[in-house]
Design an enzyme around this catalytic site. Structure first.
Site, PDB file in Angstrom:
ATOM      1  N   GLN A  48    -103.675 -17.177  -1.558  1.00 31.16           N
ATOM      2  CA  GLN A  48    -103.650 -18.602  -1.889  1.00 31.16           C
ATOM      3  C   GLN A  48    -102.608 -19.312  -1.045  1.00 31.16           C
ATOM      4  OE1 GLN A  48    -103.296 -19.487  -6.136  1.00 31.16           O
ATOM      5  NE2 GLN A  48    -101.834 -21.065  -5.647  1.00 31.16           N
ATOM      6  N   LYS A  72     -94.181 -14.430  -2.249  1.00 26.87           N
ATOM      7  CA  LYS A  72     -94.479 -15.708  -1.608  1.00 26.87           C
ATOM      8  C   LYS A  72     -93.887 -15.738  -0.210  1.00 26.87           C
ATOM      9  CE  LYS A  72     -92.990 -18.126  -5.730  1.00 26.87           C
ATOM     10  NZ  LYS A  72     -92.419 -19.316  -6.296  1.00 26.87           N
ATOM     11  N   TYR A 132     -96.557 -22.855   0.576  1.00 26.45           N
ATOM     12  CA  TYR A 132     -96.423 -21.542  -0.052  1.00 26.45           C
ATOM     13  C   TYR A 132     -97.659 -20.718   0.285  1.00 26.45           C
ATOM     14  CZ  TYR A 132     -93.940 -24.676  -3.303  1.00 26.45           C
ATOM     15  OH  TYR A 132     -93.164 -25.650  -3.867  1.00 26.45           O
TER      16      TYR A 132
END
Length: 183
Positions: A48, A72, A132
């Site tokens: 993502q 992340k 991110y």
């Protein structure tokens, strides 16, 4: 692109690209699978990409995920942010270690934050866009927040805090979060 290990947070890396600048502006590679792989991070694990926009003084965090956690790769794509990582992995050699960085759109450096570490940042410019790259789909049931102003953490945020979310404002202390995790 250069990868530098972050001594205060085991498994964390700062990735610094080499921008090519001329009269038009600049170009740089902000992600390189081979460089990421060279330090033991699976580049294919990221599932993502997200972006947030904040104004000067806004503070977001300290956030982490329960369960398997969430790794992340964080980058300030425009403006500047003061970025903070706290190692909350009980088995880590840097458990409770803290590190802070200034990330900016000028350098396009990315910070890899391992799963199990809390993360937060404050916008230092009128506009700051933070990107991110995350290794797990978001599950709101796993959200954990720690008070950004916890005296035990004593994070020296560089600006007065102008705005935080309700969730961040009402977050429990680090001691409460750790007690809950142990119980």
């Amino acid at each position: 692109m250069k990868a530098t290990e972050v001594p205060a947070i085991a498994g964390s890396y700062l990735f610094e690209p080499t921008p090519y600048a001329d009269e038009r502006g600049f170009f740089c590679r902000t992600f390189d699978a081979d460089v990421v792989r060279s330090v033991g991070i699976d580049p294919d694990a990221f599932v993502q990409d997200s972006v947030s926009r904040s104004v000067r003084g806004v503070l977001r965090g300290l956030h982490l995920r329960s369960g398997a956690g969430e790794a992340k790769l964080v980058r300030c794509s425009y403006g500047r942010i003061f970025d903070v990582v706290v190692d909350l992995r009980p088995d880590s050699p840097t458990y409770l270690g803290r590190a802070s960085f200034e990330l900016s759109g000028e350098t396009q450096a990315s910070l890899y934050i391992p799963a199990g570490c809390a993360h937060g940042f404050q916008a230092l410019t009128d506009t700051a866009d933070t990107s991110y790259r995350i290794d797990r789909p978001h599950d709101p049931a796993e959200d954990v927040t720690i008070a950004f102003d916890d005296p035990d953490l004593a994070i020296d945020w560089p600006l007065p805090v102008t705005s935080v979310s309700r969730r961040d404002r009402e977050a429990p202390s680090l001691a409460e979060v750790l007690k809950h995790r142990e119980g």
